[in-house]
Write a protein that holds these residues in place. Sequence first.
Motif, PDB file in Angstrom:
ATOM      1  N   TYR A  72     -36.516  -3.333  51.466  1.00 37.97           N
ATOM      2  CA  TYR A  72     -35.067  -3.411  51.701  1.00 37.97           C
ATOM      3  C   TYR A  72     -34.828  -4.023  53.090  1.00 37.97           C
ATOM      4  O   TYR A  72     -35.690  -3.951  53.969  1.00 37.97           O
ATOM      5  N   GLU A  73     -33.636  -4.568  53.279  1.00 40.36           N
ATOM      6  CA  GLU A  73     -33.285  -5.069  54.608  1.00 40.36           C
ATOM      7  C   GLU A  73     -32.345  -4.067  55.273  1.00 40.36           C
ATOM      8  O   GLU A  73     -31.395  -3.596  54.632  1.00 40.36           O
ATOM      9  N   VAL A  74     -32.597  -3.775  56.530  1.00 36.68           N
ATOM     10  CA  VAL A  74     -31.745  -2.817  57.247  1.00 36.68           C
ATOM     11  C   VAL A  74     -31.263  -3.475  58.533  1.00 36.68           C
ATOM     12  O   VAL A  74     -32.061  -3.994  59.305  1.00 36.68           O
ATOM     13  N   THR A  75     -29.950  -3.465  58.732  1.00 41.86           N
ATOM     14  CA  THR A  75     -29.376  -3.966  59.988  1.00 41.86           C
ATOM     15  C   THR A  75     -29.009  -2.767  60.847  1.00 41.86           C
ATOM     16  O   THR A  75     -28.304  -1.861  60.371  1.00 41.86           O
ATOM     17  N   VAL A 109     -28.872  -2.525  53.859  1.00 45.08           N
ATOM     18  CA  VAL A 109     -28.247  -1.315  54.398  1.00 45.08           C
ATOM     19  C   VAL A 109     -27.850  -1.592  55.844  1.00 45.08           C
ATOM     20  O   VAL A 109     -28.598  -2.234  56.585  1.00 45.08           O
ATOM     21  N   ILE A 110     -26.670  -1.107  56.222  1.00 48.21           N
ATOM     22  CA  ILE A 110     -26.255  -1.237  57.635  1.00 48.21           C
ATOM     23  C   ILE A 110     -26.147   0.153  58.241  1.00 48.21           C
ATOM     24  O   ILE A 110     -25.528   1.054  57.662  1.00 48.21           O
ATOM     25  N   THR A 111     -26.752   0.317  59.393  1.00 49.93           N
ATOM     26  CA  THR A 111     -26.589   1.548  60.145  1.00 49.93           C
ATOM     27  C   THR A 111     -26.539   1.156  61.633  1.00 49.93           C
ATOM     28  O   THR A 111     -26.254   0.008  61.930  1.00 49.93           O
ATOM     29  N   THR A 112     -26.756   2.090  62.542  1.00 48.34           N
ATOM     30  CA  THR A 112     -26.685   1.721  63.956  1.00 48.34           C
ATOM     31  C   THR A 112     -27.988   2.101  64.662  1.00 48.34           C
ATOM     32  O   THR A 112     -28.782   2.879  64.137  1.00 48.34           O
ATOM     33  N   ALA A 153     -32.903  11.014  61.117  1.00 51.77           N
ATOM     34  CA  ALA A 153     -32.646  11.135  59.672  1.00 51.77           C
ATOM     35  C   ALA A 153     -32.272   9.780  59.077  1.00 51.77           C
ATOM     36  O   ALA A 153     -32.526   9.528  57.901  1.00 51.77           O
ATOM     37  N   ASN A 154     -31.659   8.913  59.862  1.00 50.05           N
ATOM     38  CA  ASN A 154     -31.336   7.568  59.383  1.00 50.05           C
ATOM     39  C   ASN A 154     -32.361   6.532  59.856  1.00 50.05           C
ATOM     40  O   ASN A 154     -32.739   5.646  59.101  1.00 50.05           O
ATOM     41  N   ALA A 202     -36.569   2.802  58.329  1.00 51.07           N
ATOM     42  CA  ALA A 202     -37.903   2.192  58.483  1.00 51.07           C
ATOM     43  C   ALA A 202     -38.676   2.282  57.162  1.00 51.07           C
ATOM     44  O   ALA A 202     -39.361   1.337  56.757  1.00 51.07           O
ATOM     45  N   GLN A 203     -38.517   3.417  56.491  1.00 48.20           N
ATOM     46  CA  GLN A 203     -39.199   3.590  55.202  1.00 48.20           C
ATOM     47  C   GLN A 203     -38.658   2.587  54.172  1.00 48.20           C
ATOM     48  O   GLN A 203     -39.417   1.983  53.424  1.00 48.20           O
ATOM     49  N   LEU A 204     -37.334   2.392  54.188  1.00 47.58           N
ATOM     50  CA  LEU A 204     -36.732   1.433  53.251  1.00 47.58           C
ATOM     51  C   LEU A 204     -37.239   0.017  53.528  1.00 47.58           C
ATOM     52  O   LEU A 204     -37.507  -0.751  52.605  1.00 47.58           O
ATOM     53  N   GLN A 205     -37.367  -0.295  54.832  1.00 45.48           N
ATOM     54  CA  GLN A 205     -37.855  -1.637  55.185  1.00 45.48           C
ATOM     55  C   GLN A 205     -39.262  -1.860  54.628  1.00 45.48           C
ATOM     56  O   GLN A 205     -39.576  -2.927  54.125  1.00 45.48           O
ATOM     57  N   LYS A 206     -40.074  -0.801  54.705  1.00 50.03           N
ATOM     58  CA  LYS A 206     -41.440  -0.910  54.152  1.00 50.03           C
ATOM     59  C   LYS A 206     -41.404  -1.174  52.650  1.00 50.03           C
ATOM     60  O   LYS A 206     -42.295  -1.792  52.093  1.00 50.03           O
TER      61      LYS A 206
END
Length: 406
Positions: A119-122, A97-100, A106-107, A112-116
């Motif tokens: 998932y990978e978050v940029t 997932v990419i966000t800023t 809300a994001n 952080a929850q997805l990373q746990k």
Amino acid sequence: MSEAENRTCYLDNNATTRVAPEVVEAMTPYFTENWGNPSAAYGFGNRLHKDLDQAREQVAALINAEPQEIIFTSCGTESNNSAIHAALITQPNKRHVITTKVEHAANIAYGAQLQKQGYEVTYLPVEPDGSIDLHLLELAIRPDTAIVSMMWANNETGVLFPIHEAAAICRSKGVPFHTDAVQAAGKVDVDVKLSEVDMLSISGHKLNAPKGVGALFVKRRTPYESFITGGGQERGRRGGTYNVPYIVGFGKAAEMGVIHLTRDIHRVRTLRDKLEQGILNQIKVSCRNGSHDARLPNTCNVCFHGVEAEAVLLMLDREGICASSGSACKTGSIEPSHVLTAMGLKPSLARGALRFSLGVYNTEEDVDYLLEKLPPIINKLRAETPGDGEDAAVAVANAGGAVVSA
Ligand code: PLP
């Protein structure tokens, strides 16, 4: 009674807005007379579908969507979470997932929850003026990127991201694009037909509807799976009994939002500019955070070196003035705003940042009152903690893209 006890000078419209009297009026019959369940088999309930349909049309019109593309939710947070969730669940082989770095919690918290969960978050960085380098977005997109979620307007600084361009990049790479337009809708032109946005979040309470109702735009044919499953409401896309009064109120507020955009927003901008210039002219060693031009017309984020925003807010509160700081109190310590630190502000300077956000009910008197009360408060607090005048000016001057008034 003191002057402050007499008045509330509300300058925190990015936090929430007053429910418009017209909205209250539109909602009231749905508490008192028409309180049935639209999903019921009998007319007393199911005749309310036409009122839901009308609200859906009104909300769709605010962003130039089709009514069927609107899913009512409980809030902007749910809309954001749902969009990202849908992208991940409908593309199970994609786990990126990419966000800023400057998104709303809300994001950030959802990321952080997805990373746990593996998932990978940029989190894309921002420039000192809060803007984003879209080249970095292009570089960050990978074959396993499930979604890009980027806010339209920042809630703390008001900085606008180039959503049309970002959406076009994502479309060219076949990646779904979601934007959090919670702060943008009703303040700047948000037109989903002008861009390649696949999903878009809005929230009622930011545009003079009550708290507890929001919407997610899902472009036709975008793969979508429900976050909340249940009784098949919202054409199976969001379970839960329809919150008829709030949805009707949201519809009315959206209809008024279209009018505000053409009729009132220029006046709000003029008031904001007066407030901002007044602060920067009257208060030494202060600076604006965020770009001047690519910005919401109602938002002003300024910092004052050598003061803690929390102390200023307390003293403003005593005068009946409601504003906000970007900082959050976490386990007893004041954390500087993640938005301002991502823009490169030193934590000490970011702790002195205040946000003033105006709305359609603000008047010139509100701005004059703030400009009368704020400078002596800053002077008083600075006198109590005499500091490094020279260093302060340098720190402010170095604060990314900031205007210095010294
Ligand atoms: N996104 C942004 C940019 C916001 O400013 C907010 C609320 O402050 C939200 C999302 C969350 O909206 P809600 O309060 O409706 O959950």
